[in-house]
Design a protein around this motif. Structure first.
Motif, PDB file in Angstrom:
ATOM      1  N   ASP A  50      -4.505  -6.973  64.821  1.00  0.00           N
ATOM      2  CA  ASP A  50      -5.469  -5.874  64.848  1.00  0.00           C
ATOM      3  C   ASP A  50      -6.275  -5.876  66.145  1.00  0.00           C
ATOM      4  N   GLN A  51      -6.651  -7.059  66.614  1.00  0.00           N
ATOM      5  CA  GLN A  51      -7.407  -7.146  67.862  1.00  0.00           C
ATOM      6  C   GLN A  51      -6.571  -6.667  69.048  1.00  0.00           C
ATOM      7  N   GLN A  52      -5.303  -7.063  69.068  1.00  0.00           N
ATOM      8  CA  GLN A  52      -4.420  -6.627  70.151  1.00  0.00           C
ATOM      9  C   GLN A  52      -4.211  -5.119  70.113  1.00  0.00           C
TER      10      GLN A  52
ATOM     11  N   GLU B 282      -6.339  -2.940  69.022  1.00  0.00           N
ATOM     12  CA  GLU B 282      -7.577  -2.327  69.507  1.00  0.00           C
ATOM     13  C   GLU B 282      -7.635  -2.353  71.030  1.00  0.00           C
TER      14      GLU B 282
ATOM     15  N   GLU C 250      -5.220   0.224  72.420  1.00  0.00           N
ATOM     16  CA  GLU C 250      -5.778   1.573  72.268  1.00  0.00           C
ATOM     17  C   GLU C 250      -6.834   1.849  73.334  1.00  0.00           C
ATOM     18  N   THR C 251      -7.677   0.850  73.615  1.00  0.00           N
ATOM     19  CA  THR C 251      -8.725   1.006  74.621  1.00  0.00           C
ATOM     20  C   THR C 251      -8.118   1.166  76.009  1.00  0.00           C
TER      21      THR C 251
ATOM     22  N   TYR D 227      -9.838  -5.390  79.908  1.00  0.00           N
ATOM     23  CA  TYR D 227      -9.623  -5.526  78.460  1.00  0.00           C
ATOM     24  C   TYR D 227      -8.532  -6.521  78.086  1.00  0.00           C
TER      25      TYR D 227
END
Length: 301
Positions: free
Chosen positions: A6-8, A10, A13-14, A34
């Motif tokens: 999930d962190q990856q 995010e 996406e950023t 990022y």
């Protein structure tokens, strides 16, 4: 793994978002924005934001209205002059904000550099994850016999296995106690700000660390040094890779005059001059202590 799925997601996406800007950007640093660069077994370094580039340094030195000269050669020469003569203010015009995940004992060593803005993950409000730093076998070393704050020979065989098991089991038991004390569910336990006392120094924490380039160079000069503790040195090396892409001219000058250079005392400089004149200089005639003489001989080869 330093990052969850999930962190990856995010981060991806950023990174997919783009914005138009009039401010100076660094192509090298844009590539790092990022992205999480893994460090140790669960840690990472991530560039969140930055300000300035090589041109910002020369612009500040010249106090010009634009980006300074268009000649890279002139900018490089000026930056090298500034670094060579210890002019620090122009380098303070560049800043970087990092997201770092690191073991608590590394964080406590890191925070001694009191020249940055720091905001750390709070164990008063949140429950820390069960993630501990476990040294790789080649990092399991005995205490140095010569250096009170260094490592000696690497542990092997049964002794290495015994120490590794103590580290792992001790961390797990501490976290079990932490969980058992927490006020959660139907259990009226201890407040998080008190329960965290049971956690070991090997547990991971996270913080945002914002620093200007001048103070960052000072940090890297000390922590990227081969004599620095391994666990903080690998973070410094990861940051160094980002800085080299962000401000390549400033990094080149930093490598030349700080990482690759040496500072001589008045006595040491006098010894060099006497040696150049053909005089045989010994520790007894140098005016230096045995330790300082040894360090001097190491510098001059």
């Amino acid at each position: 793994m330093p990052l969850t799925h999930d962190q990856q997601a995010e981060i991806d996406e950023t990174r997919a978002e783009t914005r138009q800007t009039l401010r100076a950007t660094s192509e090298g640093m844009e590539a790092h924005l990022y992205r999480a660069h893994p460090v140790l077994d669960h840690g990472f370094v991530r560039v969140i934001d930055y300000m300035g580039d090589d041109a910002a340094i020369t612009q500040a030195a010249r106090v010009s209205y634009g980006r300074g000269t268009k000649s890279v050669q002139n900018d490089e020469g000026l930056i090298r002059y500034l670094m060579r003569h210890w002019h620090s203010t122009p380098f303070e015009m560049c800043e970087v904000k990092l997201h770092v995940k690191l073991p608590v004992f590394v964080a406590r060593q890191w925070i001694r550099h009191r020249t940055a803005n720091v905001n750390e993950y709070s164990a008063r409000y949140s429950i820390l994850d069960r993630e501990f730093y476990t040294p790789a076998p080649e990092q399991l070393a005995a205490q140095s016999k010569q250096n009170n704050q260094g490592r000696g020979t690497v542990l092997e065989g049964e002794e290495a296995a015994r120490v590794l098991e103590l580290l792992k089991s001790g961390a797990d038991r501490a976290y079990d106690s932490y969980e058992a004390m927490l006020d959660q569910g139907d259990q009226q336990g201890l407040a998080r700000e008190l329960a965290r006392m049971a956690l070991p120094a090997s547990i991971y924490t996270q913080w945002y660390w914002k620093v200007d380039l001048h103070n960052l160079f000072h940090f890297l000069r000390l922590r990227a040094d081969p004599h620095a503790q391994y666990e903080i040195r690998v973070y410094a090396e990861a940051i160094s890779a980002c800085v080299a892409d962000w401000v390549p001219l400033a990094w080149g000058a930093f490598e030349e005059y700080r990482l690759g250079g040496a500072t001589l005392s008045a006595s040491a400089l006098d010894c060099v001059r006497r040696m150049l004149k053909g005089e045989e200089v010994t520790q007894e005639t140098s005016g230096m202590s045995k330790r300082e003489w040894g360090e001097f001989r190491e510098v001059i080869g």
